[in-house]
Design an enzyme around this catalytic site. Structure first.
Site, PDB file in Angstrom:
ATOM      1  N   MET A 327      -1.527   0.506  -2.358  1.00 50.38           N
ATOM      2  CA  MET A 327      -0.532  -0.382  -1.764  1.00 50.38           C
ATOM      3  C   MET A 327      -1.081  -1.125  -0.551  1.00 50.38           C
ATOM      4  O   MET A 327      -0.862  -2.311  -0.388  1.00 50.38           O
ATOM      5  CB  MET A 327       0.723   0.404  -1.359  1.00 50.38           C
ATOM      6  CG  MET A 327       1.473   0.995  -2.517  1.00 50.38           C
ATOM      7  SD  MET A 327       1.962  -0.246  -3.742  1.00 50.38           S
ATOM      8  CE  MET A 327       3.345  -1.008  -2.950  1.00 50.38           C
ATOM      9  N   VAL A 403      -0.044   4.910   4.168  1.00 49.54           N
ATOM     10  CA  VAL A 403      -0.922   6.055   3.895  1.00 49.54           C
ATOM     11  C   VAL A 403      -0.231   6.927   2.841  1.00 49.54           C
ATOM     12  O   VAL A 403       0.858   6.599   2.380  1.00 49.54           O
ATOM     13  CB  VAL A 403      -1.251   6.862   5.182  1.00 49.54           C
ATOM     14  CG1 VAL A 403      -1.859   5.956   6.253  1.00 49.54           C
ATOM     15  CG2 VAL A 403      -0.023   7.566   5.743  1.00 49.54           C
ATOM     16  N   SER A 432       8.105   5.270  -0.264  1.00 45.45           N
ATOM     17  CA  SER A 432       9.070   5.029  -1.337  1.00 45.45           C
ATOM     18  C   SER A 432      10.193   6.046  -1.294  1.00 45.45           C
ATOM     19  O   SER A 432      11.218   5.827  -1.922  1.00 45.45           O
ATOM     20  CB  SER A 432       8.412   5.053  -2.711  1.00 45.45           C
ATOM     21  OG  SER A 432       7.114   5.500  -2.702  1.00 45.45           O
ATOM     22  N   HIS A 453       9.751  -1.653   1.992  1.00 44.50           N
ATOM     23  CA  HIS A 453       9.294  -1.010   0.761  1.00 44.50           C
ATOM     24  C   HIS A 453       8.848  -2.057  -0.261  1.00 44.50           C
ATOM     25  O   HIS A 453       9.671  -2.699  -0.905  1.00 44.50           O
ATOM     26  CB  HIS A 453      10.440  -0.143   0.199  1.00 44.50           C
ATOM     27  CG  HIS A 453      10.072   0.614  -1.030  1.00 44.50           C
ATOM     28  ND1 HIS A 453      10.996   1.040  -1.951  1.00 44.50           N
ATOM     29  CD2 HIS A 453       8.864   1.029  -1.499  1.00 44.50           C
ATOM     30  CE1 HIS A 453      10.379   1.682  -2.929  1.00 44.50           C
ATOM     31  NE2 HIS A 453       9.085   1.683  -2.674  1.00 44.50           N
ATOM     32  N   ASN A 456       4.987  -1.931  -6.578  1.00 45.12           N
ATOM     33  CA  ASN A 456       3.688  -2.091  -7.213  1.00 45.12           C
ATOM     34  C   ASN A 456       3.851  -2.813  -8.555  1.00 45.12           C
ATOM     35  O   ASN A 456       4.718  -2.402  -9.318  1.00 45.12           O
ATOM     36  CB  ASN A 456       3.116  -0.676  -7.426  1.00 45.12           C
ATOM     37  CG  ASN A 456       1.678  -0.676  -7.843  1.00 45.12           C
ATOM     38  OD1 ASN A 456       0.998  -1.688  -7.789  1.00 45.12           O
ATOM     39  ND2 ASN A 456       1.210   0.470  -8.301  1.00 45.12           N
ATOM     40  N   ASN A 503      14.916   2.873  -6.490  1.00 39.26           N
ATOM     41  CA  ASN A 503      14.459   4.085  -7.164  1.00 39.26           C
ATOM     42  C   ASN A 503      15.620   4.994  -7.545  1.00 39.26           C
ATOM     43  O   ASN A 503      15.578   5.684  -8.559  1.00 39.26           O
ATOM     44  CB  ASN A 503      13.455   4.836  -6.286  1.00 39.26           C
ATOM     45  CG  ASN A 503      12.093   4.159  -6.343  1.00 39.26           C
ATOM     46  OD1 ASN A 503      11.818   3.383  -7.263  1.00 39.26           O
ATOM     47  ND2 ASN A 503      11.251   4.411  -5.359  1.00 39.26           N
TER      48      ASN A 503
HETATM   49  P1  NAD Z   1      -3.077   5.824  -1.937  1.00 40.41           P
HETATM   50  O1  NAD Z   1      -3.297   7.279  -2.064  1.00 40.41           O
HETATM   51  O2  NAD Z   1      -3.628   4.932  -2.979  1.00 40.41           O
HETATM   52  O3  NAD Z   1      -3.650   5.316  -0.530  1.00 40.41           O
HETATM   53  C1  NAD Z   1      -3.451   5.968   0.678  1.00 40.41           C
HETATM   54  C2  NAD Z   1      -4.561   5.544   1.618  1.00 40.41           C
HETATM   55  O4  NAD Z   1      -4.256   5.988   2.938  1.00 40.41           O
HETATM   56  C3  NAD Z   1      -5.938   6.108   1.288  1.00 40.41           C
HETATM   57  O5  NAD Z   1      -6.868   5.076   1.278  1.00 40.41           O
HETATM   58  C4  NAD Z   1      -6.228   7.094   2.420  1.00 40.41           C
HETATM   59  O6  NAD Z   1      -7.609   7.186   2.716  1.00 40.41           O
HETATM   60  C5  NAD Z   1      -5.464   6.450   3.529  1.00 40.41           C
HETATM   61  N1  NAD Z   1      -5.096   7.352   4.628  1.00 40.41           N
HETATM   62  C6  NAD Z   1      -4.620   8.613   4.559  1.00 40.41           C
HETATM   63  N2  NAD Z   1      -4.342   9.055   5.804  1.00 40.41           N
HETATM   64  C7  NAD Z   1      -4.631   8.060   6.662  1.00 40.41           C
HETATM   65  C8  NAD Z   1      -4.524   7.899   8.068  1.00 40.41           C
HETATM   66  N3  NAD Z   1      -4.061   8.876   8.835  1.00 40.41           N
HETATM   67  N4  NAD Z   1      -4.919   6.741   8.628  1.00 40.41           N
HETATM   68  C9  NAD Z   1      -5.381   5.733   7.857  1.00 40.41           C
HETATM   69  N5  NAD Z   1      -5.493   5.838   6.518  1.00 40.41           N
HETATM   70  C10 NAD Z   1      -5.112   6.973   5.923  1.00 40.41           C
HETATM   71  O7  NAD Z   1      -1.511   5.635  -1.805  1.00 40.41           O
HETATM   72  P2  NAD Z   1      -0.629   4.405  -2.261  1.00 40.41           P
HETATM   73  O8  NAD Z   1      -0.302   4.523  -3.711  1.00 40.41           O
HETATM   74  O9  NAD Z   1      -1.223   3.166  -1.760  1.00 40.41           O
HETATM   75  O10 NAD Z   1       0.733   4.688  -1.475  1.00 40.41           O
HETATM   76  C11 NAD Z   1       0.852   4.398  -0.102  1.00 40.41           C
HETATM   77  C12 NAD Z   1       2.319   4.440   0.279  1.00 40.41           C
HETATM   78  O11 NAD Z   1       3.035   3.450  -0.462  1.00 40.41           O
HETATM   79  C13 NAD Z   1       3.006   5.750  -0.031  1.00 40.41           C
HETATM   80  O12 NAD Z   1       3.948   6.005   0.959  1.00 40.41           O
HETATM   81  C14 NAD Z   1       3.691   5.485  -1.357  1.00 40.41           C
HETATM   82  O13 NAD Z   1       4.820   6.291  -1.583  1.00 40.41           O
HETATM   83  C15 NAD Z   1       4.105   4.046  -1.175  1.00 40.41           C
HETATM   84  N6  NAD Z   1       4.314   3.312  -2.419  1.00 40.41           N
HETATM   85  C16 NAD Z   1       3.444   3.461  -3.444  1.00 40.41           C
HETATM   86  C17 NAD Z   1       3.654   2.742  -4.607  1.00 40.41           C
HETATM   87  C18 NAD Z   1       2.696   2.860  -5.764  1.00 40.41           C
HETATM   88  O14 NAD Z   1       3.059   2.483  -6.875  1.00 40.41           O
HETATM   89  N7  NAD Z   1       1.489   3.350  -5.550  1.00 40.41           N
HETATM   90  C19 NAD Z   1       4.758   1.867  -4.710  1.00 40.41           C
HETATM   91  C20 NAD Z   1       5.612   1.723  -3.611  1.00 40.41           C
HETATM   92  C21 NAD Z   1       5.384   2.453  -2.463  1.00 40.41           C
END
Ligand code: NAD
Length: 722
Positions: A327, A403, A432, A453, A456, A503
């Site tokens: 994201m 994150v 989310s 929010h 994706n 959701n």
């Molecule tokens: P992801 O696991 O792909 O990425 C998370 C990233 O955060 C990683 O690169 C990690 O290295 C980094 N990270 C972890 N701790 C950190 C810190 N303290 N400081 C800086 N970087 C840090 O996760 P994602 O799928 O991108 O999801 C991120 C957020 O978005 C979550 O809250 C998720 O619920 C939300 N979200 C995800 C989706 C989806 O479909 N993937 C959709 C909507 C919302």
């Protein structure tokens, strides 16, 4: 000194001297010009006045607002769609009559187009002899996307001005046309700097009045059939048919009807062609689809109204993104696409390298597919600055945290970053599911914190939920709305509650699916039916796309938050697939098997039924109709509950979120629109048929009370903000 000849509520007519006159659209009631009934009536008076002026040498048509004219008045569409055929034809004839008179004025006309010109505004401009645009102006004929056709001569004049190929493209896709394309195709004489528009238009008018251009030849050309052979017309139309079918919603036939209208009248003189346009317009608007799409458009405009105003107030030059995962990198890219400078922070160096490589490769594919300019790609990449240092956040206007979905990790990330932000910056989370209020605890400025929010894939999902926690200030919500608009998204404000809106409602729809599978209904049959009903993906395909494990986790969270309703009794098909590691598209196997590289193709998997068979506790006969009802009712009931709790402000916003965020078929107008049309009493009675299946089929108190009182959600108005 200009002399005022007519001053109305919507326009005025001035004498500029030397036989030149100006008709200025200037809606005094609102910031935009629309061709509402009263405006058309004044327009008719103005044309009548101009036609009879002695010594008329030229007419300039302009607007005193940022945009020229943004089309008809959407608030009148419903009433028009319900008019008896003859009355609707009379209504179209009235405007067409004024446009014909404009086209036949004894002197040439020039129209100056600045900002956006949409729908009927374009049709009015086509009735003028010469069109001049500002270099930043755009135009668009969005009718077909909204379930109807141009009815004020657009399908007749446009192909005669820009050629059949461009007319097909513009009318059937409803896309924006920028000034340079308008000039290339001959729609506009030229494009000039925005500040220079009126002066340049006046100069052109002077030249026309001096007889330097043969405007009568242009008029003759517009009155005739297209100078093409029958075969040429057929080839142009048929070679576009597949492409138009692909880009338009298959459940929404207006684009193809527009194509057929163009084919039918291309080789007729304009007068006969106009009669065909009117006939087809009346046929198209009498469908069920037009009022549904109109209602949705109205809701969307209402939803965007405040966000647009907020966008004007605040500027976002520099944005910080925390986390460069799926994201974070997508949000960073979108911000850079929208010309913001971005600092993208991650805890891991290799994540940043991977993110930059992936963004660069994705944008390269866009360039290869001719969807992006190579230079613009370099610009986007330059605007994203990967970093491991929080110090870089010292100058951002807004920081968004993305994150991993872990409350502990998020809390630490937010508390740490807040220390580096400027005092007035906004901090947001992209969570989310984690309560935003909980994440606000410990922050020094919780009033400047909210949820934003994104869904994706960020680039294509058209909406975001802006989540208001208990301490979030109105100003922060306003700026978050402005930011969402700056990112090119439609924001819907939701109060902090588990699952927010999208959701939560989606989960109740999936519950309907899981109950059907438990009753032995084939998931592929459910998908086929729901896709026929209008969803672009059926529920099984959607779950595969979201990821089976992610969906199980989301389900658990929602079950914990709403145990009385959103808990699935026993093992569900999702639990089963998860324990079989059939995790969906990302692993090549879920409900479907995924094959091929690049664009994966989904195929039914023969082992699925035996894997799910042990879960089926009963095998009742379930008709196709019941399947659709058992899928749609829980979604509508849950949406009504979110509204009842005050977590979303109005049925209009809920319908926008359903269509743009959940994937509810647009041509059905949204859940509240559908319930209103059916009648709440009838809807509640239909729910009763399924009540014994579980609480997701039992409407909340407010819905039942409205039904008993014979009321509907259309009385709601816009509601206070959630
Ligand atoms: P992801 O696991 O792909 O990425 C998370 C990233 O955060 C990683 O690169 C990690 O290295 C980094 N990270 C972890 N701790 C950190 C810190 N303290 N400081 C800086 N970087 C840090 O996760 P994602 O799928 O991108 O999801 C991120 C957020 O978005 C979550 O809250 C998720 O619920 C939300 N979200 C995800 C989706 C989806 O479909 N993937 C959709 C909507 C919302």
């Amino acid at each position: 000194m200009n002399e005022m000849l007519m001053q109305g509520q919507y326009l005025r007519v001035l004498s500029l001297g030397c036989g030149l006159y100006e008709l200025v659209f200037d809606n005094q009631q609102a910031g935009i010009n629309t061709l509402s009934r009263p405006c058309i009536s004044e327009f008719g008076d103005a044309i009548t006045l101009l036609k009879d002026l002695e010594g008329l040498r030229g007419v300039l048509i302009s607007s005193d607002h940022e945009d020229f004219i943004v089309g008809g008045d959407i608030n009148e569409f419903d009433r028009q769609a319900r008019l008896p055929r003859q009355e609707l034809i009379a209504l179209l004839d009235e405007m067409n009559n004024w446009l014909n008179r404009l086209e036949h004025l004894p002197a040439p006309s020039v129209v100056a187009l600045g900002g956006d010109t949409l729908g009927g505004g374009v049709e009015l401009a086509l009735a003028c002899d010469y069109r001049l645009m500002s270099s930043s102006a755009r135009l668009r004929l969005p009718h077909a996307r909204r379930g109807f056709l141009p009815g004020w001569g657009g399908t007749v004049r446009l192909p005669r001005v820009v050629g059949l190929d461009s007319a097909i493209d513009w009318i059937c896709t409803g896309r924006y046309v920028e000034a340079d394309e308008a000039v290339q195709t001959g729609l506009a004489v030229t494009a000039v700097a925005p500040d220079h528009l009126r002066i340049a238009a006046l100069e052109l008018l002077e030249q026309c009045a001096e007889g330097e251009f043969d405007f009568q030849a242009l008029r003759r050309h517009k009155r005739q059939a297209l100078p093409m052979s029958k075969l040429g017309v057929r080839l142009a139309v048929e070679s576009s048919r597949d492409r138009i079918a692909q880009v338009s919603d298959k459940h929404q036939p207006a684009a193809l009807q527009a194509l057929d209208t163009l084919l039918e009248q291309a080789l007729l003189p304009a007068e006969q062609a106009m009669a065909i346009e009117t006939q087809r317009y009346v046929e198209v608007v009498s469908s069920e689809i037009t009022p549904a799409l109109t209602s949705l458009l109205r809701s969307e405009l209402r939803t965007k109204h405040r966000a647009r105003a907020e966008l004007k107030k605040s500027e976002f030059h520099r944005v910080g993104v925390i986390g460069a995962g799926v994201m974070g990198r997508a949000i960073a890219t979108q911000a850079a696409v929208k010309r913001m400078r971005v600092v993208m922070l991650d805890a891991k160096d290799e994540q940043l390298i991977d993110a930059v490589d992936e963004i660069a490769a994705r944008l390269a594919r866009e360039v290869k597919g001719k969807r992006l300019d190579a230079e613009e790609r370099v610009g986007i990449l330059t605007r994203i600055r990967p970093t491991l240092s929080r110090e870089e956040f010292a100058r951002v206007d807004l920081a968004i945290e993305a994150v991993i979905e872990d409350p502990g990790v998020k809390t630490v990330a937010l508390l740490t970053i807040e220390r580096y932000l400027p005092e007035d910056a906004i901090l947001a989370t992209n969570t989310s599911a984690i309560p935003v209020g909980g994440l606000a605890r410990g922050l020094k400025r919780p009033q400047q914190f909210c949820g934003i929010h994104f869904f994706n894939p960020v680039a294509t999902m058209p909406m975001v939920e802006v989540v208001r926690a208990a301490k979030t200030s109105d100003e922060t919500i306003g700026r978050a709305l402005g930011f969402a608009m700056a990112m090119g998204k439609t924001p819907v404000v939701v109060r902090d509650c588990p699952g927010f809106f999208v959701n939560r409602v989606l989960h109740s729809y999936f519950m309907g699916f899981l109950f059907l599978v438990r009753d032995g209904v084939d998931p592929y049959r459910i998908d086929r039916l729901m896709e026929t009903y209008g969803w672009s993906l059926g529920p099984a395909r959607t779950l595969d796309k979201l990821g089976i494990d992610t969906s199980v986790n989301a389900g658990r969270m929602l079950a914990a938050a709403y145990p009385e309703r959103l808990t699935f009794p026993g093992e569900s098909a999702l639990d089963r697939l998860r324990s079989l590691r059939r995790l969906g598209r990302k692993v090549g196997l879920g409900f479907y098997r995924y094959v091929g590289g690049g664009r994966l193709k989904s195929l039914p998997d023969s082992s699925l039924s035996s894997e799910l068979e042990p879960l089926a506790v009963r095998h009742p006969e379930v008709s196709d109709r019941e399947i659709v009802e058992r899928m749609m009712i829980p979604l509508k009931i849950e949406a009504a509950r979110v509204l009842e709790e005050g977590n979303i402000a109005s049925p209009a916003e809920a319908d926008v979120a359903l269509v743009l965020g959940v994937g509810y078929p647009a041509f059905r107008g949204g859940a509240f629109y559908a319930m209103n049309r059916e009648g709440l009493g009838r809807f509640v009675a239909r729910c009763r048929k399924y009540a014994e299946l579980g609480p997701i089929y039992q409407p909340g108190l407010q819905l039942r009370e409205l039904a008993v009182a014979g009321r509907s959600y259309s009385e709601w108005g816009t509601g206070d903000e959630a």
